[in-house]
Design a protein around this motif. Structure first.
Motif, PDB file in Angstrom:
ATOM      1  N   ALA A   1      29.164 -19.781  10.830  1.00 29.06           N
ATOM      2  CA  ALA A   1      30.172 -19.231  10.336  1.00 29.06           C
ATOM      3  C   ALA A   1      29.980 -17.757   9.708  1.00 29.06           C
ATOM      4  O   ALA A   1      30.705 -16.949   9.764  1.00 29.06           O
ATOM      5  CB  ALA A   1      31.081 -20.003   9.536  1.00 29.06           C
ATOM      6  N   GLN A   2      28.933 -17.698   8.878  1.00 29.69           N
ATOM      7  CA  GLN A   2      28.447 -16.420   8.084  1.00 29.69           C
ATOM      8  C   GLN A   2      28.266 -15.391   9.136  1.00 29.69           C
ATOM      9  O   GLN A   2      28.534 -14.149   9.064  1.00 29.69           O
ATOM     10  CB  GLN A   2      27.302 -16.820   7.153  1.00 29.69           C
ATOM     11  N   HIS A   3      27.575 -15.804  10.323  1.00 29.30           N
ATOM     12  CA  HIS A   3      26.954 -14.762  11.220  1.00 29.30           C
ATOM     13  C   HIS A   3      27.877 -14.694  12.497  1.00 29.30           C
ATOM     14  O   HIS A   3      27.361 -14.298  13.515  1.00 29.30           O
ATOM     15  CB  HIS A   3      25.796 -14.732  11.465  1.00 29.30           C
ATOM     16  N   GLY A   4      28.986 -15.244  12.462  1.00 28.97           N
ATOM     17  CA  GLY A   4      29.821 -15.350  13.920  1.00 28.97           C
ATOM     18  C   GLY A   4      29.292 -16.444  14.787  1.00 28.97           C
ATOM     19  O   GLY A   4      29.779 -16.150  15.996  1.00 28.97           O
ATOM     20  N   GLY A   5      28.293 -17.288  14.459  1.00 28.88           N
ATOM     21  CA  GLY A   5      27.747 -17.932  15.443  1.00 28.88           C
ATOM     22  C   GLY A   5      26.981 -17.750  16.497  1.00 28.88           C
ATOM     23  O   GLY A   5      26.715 -18.295  17.557  1.00 28.88           O
ATOM     24  N   ARG A   6      26.512 -16.533  16.383  1.00 33.09           N
ATOM     25  CA  ARG A   6      25.670 -15.699  17.485  1.00 33.09           C
ATOM     26  C   ARG A   6      24.253 -16.331  17.238  1.00 33.09           C
ATOM     27  O   ARG A   6      23.724 -16.274  16.037  1.00 33.09           O
ATOM     28  CB  ARG A   6      25.737 -14.365  17.368  1.00 33.09           C
ATOM     29  N   LYS A   7      23.490 -16.368  18.224  1.00 35.24           N
ATOM     30  CA  LYS A   7      22.009 -16.858  18.228  1.00 35.24           C
ATOM     31  C   LYS A   7      21.627 -15.817  19.016  1.00 35.24           C
ATOM     32  O   LYS A   7      21.956 -15.303  20.325  1.00 35.24           O
ATOM     33  CB  LYS A   7      21.640 -18.307  18.522  1.00 35.24           C
ATOM     34  N   LEU A   8      20.092 -15.519  18.929  1.00 35.95           N
ATOM     35  CA  LEU A   8      19.388 -14.475  19.764  1.00 35.95           C
ATOM     36  C   LEU A   8      18.865 -15.300  20.782  1.00 35.95           C
ATOM     37  O   LEU A   8      17.820 -16.262  20.351  1.00 35.95           O
ATOM     38  CB  LEU A   8      18.342 -13.912  18.928  1.00 35.95           C
ATOM     39  N   GLY A   9      18.958 -15.348  22.021  1.00 41.10           N
ATOM     40  CA  GLY A   9      18.560 -16.217  22.910  1.00 41.10           C
ATOM     41  C   GLY A   9      17.189 -15.631  23.605  1.00 41.10           C
ATOM     42  O   GLY A   9      16.685 -14.386  23.343  1.00 41.10           O
ATOM     43  N   TRP A  10      16.402 -16.322  24.463  1.00 43.37           N
ATOM     44  CA  TRP A  10      15.375 -15.966  24.920  1.00 43.37           C
ATOM     45  C   TRP A  10      15.337 -14.840  25.735  1.00 43.37           C
ATOM     46  O   TRP A  10      14.385 -13.782  25.715  1.00 43.37           O
ATOM     47  CB  TRP A  10      14.687 -16.928  25.724  1.00 43.37           C
ATOM     48  N   GLY A  11      16.375 -14.567  26.636  1.00 41.99           N
ATOM     49  CA  GLY A  11      16.500 -13.391  27.418  1.00 41.99           C
ATOM     50  C   GLY A  11      16.937 -12.008  26.559  1.00 41.99           C
ATOM     51  O   GLY A  11      16.213 -11.086  26.878  1.00 41.99           O
ATOM     52  N   LEU A  12      17.660 -12.188  25.611  1.00 46.48           N
ATOM     53  CA  LEU A  12      17.923 -11.168  24.738  1.00 46.48           C
ATOM     54  C   LEU A  12      16.668 -10.761  23.962  1.00 46.48           C
ATOM     55  O   LEU A  12      16.109  -9.468  23.781  1.00 46.48           O
ATOM     56  CB  LEU A  12      18.966 -11.432  23.775  1.00 46.48           C
ATOM     57  N   ALA A  13      16.039 -11.637  23.417  1.00 44.94           N
ATOM     58  CA  ALA A  13      14.831 -11.447  22.586  1.00 44.94           C
ATOM     59  C   ALA A  13      13.726 -10.623  23.607  1.00 44.94           C
ATOM     60  O   ALA A  13      13.186  -9.718  23.074  1.00 44.94           O
ATOM     61  CB  ALA A  13      14.175 -12.534  22.331  1.00 44.94           C
ATOM     62  N   ALA A  14      13.790 -11.426  24.935  1.00 45.20           N
ATOM     63  CA  ALA A  14      12.947 -10.583  25.921  1.00 45.20           C
ATOM     64  C   ALA A  14      13.116  -9.120  26.000  1.00 45.20           C
ATOM     65  O   ALA A  14      12.244  -8.179  26.098  1.00 45.20           O
ATOM     66  CB  ALA A  14      12.719 -11.218  27.173  1.00 45.20           C
ATOM     67  N   LEU A  15      14.363  -8.826  25.903  1.00 47.82           N
ATOM     68  CA  LEU A  15      14.873  -7.360  26.262  1.00 47.82           C
ATOM     69  C   LEU A  15      14.646  -6.612  25.055  1.00 47.82           C
ATOM     70  O   LEU A  15      14.297  -5.290  25.227  1.00 47.82           O
ATOM     71  CB  LEU A  15      16.429  -7.398  26.713  1.00 47.82           C
ATOM     72  N   VAL A  16      14.908  -7.021  23.819  1.00 47.13           N
ATOM     73  CA  VAL A  16      14.358  -6.339  22.730  1.00 47.13           C
ATOM     74  C   VAL A  16      12.955  -5.744  22.580  1.00 47.13           C
ATOM     75  O   VAL A  16      12.623  -4.867  22.280  1.00 47.13           O
ATOM     76  CB  VAL A  16      14.974  -7.253  21.497  1.00 47.13           C
ATOM     77  N   VAL A  17      12.163  -7.029  22.802  1.00 47.64           N
ATOM     78  CA  VAL A  17      10.749  -6.526  22.900  1.00 47.64           C
ATOM     79  C   VAL A  17      10.114  -5.717  23.937  1.00 47.64           C
ATOM     80  O   VAL A  17       9.536  -4.618  23.610  1.00 47.64           O
ATOM     81  CB  VAL A  17      10.011  -7.993  22.981  1.00 47.64           C
ATOM     82  N   ALA A  18      10.831  -5.751  25.263  1.00 43.50           N
ATOM     83  CA  ALA A  18      10.613  -4.686  26.351  1.00 43.50           C
ATOM     84  C   ALA A  18      11.122  -3.416  25.648  1.00 43.50           C
ATOM     85  O   ALA A  18      10.257  -2.427  26.010  1.00 43.50           O
ATOM     86  CB  ALA A  18      11.133  -5.225  27.712  1.00 43.50           C
ATOM     87  N   GLY A  19      12.186  -3.288  25.238  1.00 42.37           N
ATOM     88  CA  GLY A  19      12.690  -2.031  24.812  1.00 42.37           C
ATOM     89  C   GLY A  19      11.833  -1.505  23.650  1.00 42.37           C
ATOM     90  O   GLY A  19      11.667  -0.180  23.831  1.00 42.37           O
ATOM     91  N   ASN A  20      11.393  -2.419  22.826  1.00 37.43           N
ATOM     92  CA  ASN A  20      10.541  -1.498  21.805  1.00 37.43           C
ATOM     93  C   ASN A  20       9.159  -1.220  22.437  1.00 37.43           C
ATOM     94  O   ASN A  20       8.615   0.050  21.918  1.00 37.43           O
ATOM     95  CB  ASN A  20      10.128  -2.669  20.509  1.00 37.43           C
ATOM     96  N   MET A  21       8.794  -1.828  23.257  1.00 31.88           N
ATOM     97  CA  MET A  21       7.179  -1.447  23.718  1.00 31.88           C
ATOM     98  C   MET A  21       7.581  -0.212  24.689  1.00 31.88           C
ATOM     99  O   MET A  21       6.798   0.757  24.400  1.00 31.88           O
ATOM    100  CB  MET A  21       6.945  -2.446  24.588  1.00 31.88           C
TER     101      MET A  21
END
Length: 53
Positions: free
Chosen positions: A11-31
């Motif tokens: 409830a504090q964070h809106g119930g959102r979680k960082l899934g594998w797909g989004l985590a992979a996109l974040v890593v790829a974007g950083n690289m």
């Protein structure tokens, strides 16, 4: 709400979680982003022709 009640973490964070797909996109974007910033360093040894690269 009294002082002893706690709010669930979801409830504090809106119930959102960082899934594998989004985590992979974040890593790829950083690289890719770091590659853009490091490209001039890699091309600096070629001299003025690095401006074309």
């Amino acid at each position: 709400m009294s002082q002893t009640e706690t709010i669930p973490l979801e409830a504090q964070h809106g119930g959102r979680k960082l899934g594998w797909g989004l985590a992979a996109l974040v890593v790829a974007g950083n690289m890719i982003g770091s590659g853009v910033y490091l490209a001039p360093v890699a091309l600096a040894s070629t001299g003025s022709s690095s401006l074309i690269g």
